[in-house]
Write an enzyme that holds these catalytic residues in place. Structure first.
Site, PDB file in Angstrom:
ATOM      1  N   ASN A 159       7.793 -22.655 -17.617  1.00 36.31           N
ATOM      2  CA  ASN A 159       8.719 -23.195 -18.613  1.00 36.31           C
ATOM      3  C   ASN A 159       9.004 -22.081 -19.614  1.00 36.31           C
ATOM      4  O   ASN A 159       8.146 -21.736 -20.421  1.00 36.31           O
ATOM      5  CB  ASN A 159       8.058 -24.403 -19.303  1.00 36.31           C
ATOM      6  N   TRP A 160      10.207 -21.547 -19.510  1.00 37.31           N
ATOM      7  CA  TRP A 160      10.539 -20.394 -20.359  1.00 37.31           C
ATOM      8  C   TRP A 160      10.966 -20.797 -21.769  1.00 37.31           C
ATOM      9  O   TRP A 160      11.240 -19.941 -22.606  1.00 37.31           O
ATOM     10  CB  TRP A 160      11.631 -19.542 -19.688  1.00 37.31           C
ATOM     11  N   LYS A 161      11.090 -22.098 -21.993  1.00 34.80           N
ATOM     12  CA  LYS A 161      11.457 -22.605 -23.329  1.00 34.80           C
ATOM     13  C   LYS A 161      12.709 -21.893 -23.833  1.00 34.80           C
ATOM     14  O   LYS A 161      13.593 -21.580 -23.036  1.00 34.80           O
ATOM     15  CB  LYS A 161      10.263 -22.459 -24.280  1.00 34.80           C
ATOM     16  N   GLU A 198       7.403 -30.800 -26.920  1.00 30.60           N
ATOM     17  CA  GLU A 198       8.264 -30.182 -27.936  1.00 30.60           C
ATOM     18  C   GLU A 198       9.537 -30.992 -28.134  1.00 30.60           C
ATOM     19  O   GLU A 198      10.105 -31.013 -29.226  1.00 30.60           O
ATOM     20  CB  GLU A 198       8.558 -28.718 -27.555  1.00 30.60           C
ATOM     21  N   GLU A 237      -0.338 -32.253 -20.486  1.00 34.50           N
ATOM     22  CA  GLU A 237      -0.279 -31.164 -21.446  1.00 34.50           C
ATOM     23  C   GLU A 237      -0.760 -31.648 -22.814  1.00 34.50           C
ATOM     24  O   GLU A 237       0.039 -32.190 -23.601  1.00 34.50           O
ATOM     25  CB  GLU A 237       1.163 -30.653 -21.582  1.00 34.50           C
ATOM     26  N   SER A 290      -1.475 -23.450 -22.693  1.00 36.36           N
ATOM     27  CA  SER A 290      -2.144 -22.146 -22.796  1.00 36.36           C
ATOM     28  C   SER A 290      -2.772 -21.694 -21.476  1.00 36.36           C
ATOM     29  O   SER A 290      -3.814 -21.040 -21.473  1.00 36.36           O
ATOM     30  CB  SER A 290      -3.185 -22.151 -23.916  1.00 36.36           C
ATOM     31  N   GLY A 340       3.717 -22.022 -19.922  1.00 34.80           N
ATOM     32  CA  GLY A 340       4.716 -21.672 -20.922  1.00 34.80           C
ATOM     33  C   GLY A 340       4.739 -20.182 -21.161  1.00 34.80           C
ATOM     34  O   GLY A 340       5.287 -19.407 -20.369  1.00 34.80           O
ATOM     35  N   GLY A 341       4.121 -19.758 -22.237  1.00 35.21           N
ATOM     36  CA  GLY A 341       4.162 -18.351 -22.656  1.00 35.21           C
ATOM     37  C   GLY A 341       3.864 -17.357 -21.548  1.00 35.21           C
ATOM     38  O   GLY A 341       4.570 -16.352 -21.392  1.00 35.21           O
TER      39      GLY A 341
HETATM   40  P1  PGA Z   1       2.021 -22.725 -23.146  1.00 36.58           P
HETATM   41  O1  PGA Z   1       3.120 -23.878 -22.929  1.00 36.58           O
HETATM   42  O2  PGA Z   1       1.563 -22.316 -21.771  1.00 36.58           O
HETATM   43  O3  PGA Z   1       2.755 -21.625 -23.847  1.00 36.58           O
HETATM   44  O4  PGA Z   1       0.922 -23.311 -23.939  1.00 36.58           O
HETATM   45  C1  PGA Z   1       2.959 -24.840 -21.935  1.00 36.58           C
HETATM   46  C2  PGA Z   1       4.101 -25.798 -21.982  1.00 36.58           C
HETATM   47  O5  PGA Z   1       4.600 -26.089 -23.066  1.00 36.58           O
HETATM   48  O6  PGA Z   1       4.563 -26.297 -20.927  1.00 36.58           O
END
Ligand code: PGA
Length: 284
Positions: free
Chosen positions: A13-15, A103, A174, A220, A241-242
């Protein structure tokens, strides 16, 4: 019916990161570095990067098996909804969609009732859905994590036909306190929550599908902790994510997921659920 094992899935998930040009390039690089047998890979760029990611993957031999997902979808197919994107608009651009990310629950006020309409709409248009659920820190500390997640699963799937859902539905657990914080859940806690999720699916009529539906962990996830999650038979992969913006990290995460996929293929079992079936690993 030949029993199939649950798929092992790693979704990125590149947000709100990457321009379209960057997204196309990043997708190619990640595809090249994560070409591991048995792992379903999905990349979820911002809406405006979907076409570039598709093009990038099409130009890359290792990109063939990589799925493309949107990070959100509107609950109506069309209408006067300025700035929104609907499920039919995604066809040809994405085959997956994330629904109910925390989010969006937080920033866009998405409720379980609204999310259930998004899930329905996405499914109606043939998209595969990654439904996100997870408790806040205060809820976990108050001992309410199971109850909160159970209610989210129930509310977000309200009205959804359980028949055949394993072909299109994936749940990502999550915990909100773990997202983007560098503080991941313990593997055993994530596995315990996966059991709560499957039990809840069972009460909703998903029955066998509750065993067959893939449950991912997210929050994370990195190369440093992926082992802890993939070692849990109840966990079928990760929503990253990150770390999904970093090819080195994705390479290591998918490589570790590949070990689980191989082990499952070898035993013919879906990790803790004998005779469980799942989506085929080649459908990106
Ligand atoms: P994160 O995000 O790996 O940066 O914690 C995970 C997500 O929001 O799907």
């Amino acid at each position: 019916m030949i029993p199939r094992m649950r798929a092992v899935i790693v979704a990125g998930n590149w947000k709100m990161h990457t321009t379209p040009d960057e997204a196309g390039e990043l997708a190619r690089t990640i595809a090249r570095r994560t070409d591991v047998a048995g792992v379903v890979r999905v990349l979820c760029p911002p809406f405006v990067g979907l076409q570039a990611v598709r093009d990038g993957l099409a130009a890359e031999p290792a990109g063939a098996g990589v799925g493309v997902g949107a990070q959100n979808v509107h609950h109506e197919a069309s209408g006067a909804y300025t700035g929104e994107v609907s499920a039919p608009m995604l066809l040809g651009l994405a085959t997956w969609v994330i629904a109910g990310h925390s989010e969006r629950r937080r920033d866009a006020g998405e409720t379980d009732a609204l999310i259930s309409r998004k899930v329905a709409r996405a499914h109606e248009h043939g998209l595969r859905v990654i439904l996100c659920v997870g408790e806040q820190l205060a809820e976990r500390e108050a001992g309410r994590a199971d109850e909160v997640v159970r209610a989210q699963v129930q509310g977000s799937l309200d009205g959804i036909d359980p028949a055949g859902a394993d072909a299109w539905l994936t749940i990502a657990y999550e915990p909100v306190w773990a997202i983007g914080t560098g503080r991941n859940a313990r593997g055993a806690d994530a596995a315990a929550m996966a059991a709560v999720i499957r039990e809840t699916l069972g009460t909703l009529g998903f029955e066998d599908a509750g065993e067959r539906i893939a449950v991912l962990y997210g929050g994370s996830v990195s190369s440093a902790n992926i082992d802890e999650f993939m070692a849990e038979p109840a966990i079928d992969g990760a929503l990253v994510g990150g770390a999904s913006l970093k090819p080195d990290e994705m390479a290591a995460i998918v490589a570790r997921a590949g070990l689980t996929a191989q082990a499952r293929a070898g035993t013919g079992r879906g990790g803790g659920s004998a005779g469980s079936a799942g989506s085929d690993a080649a459908t990106g």
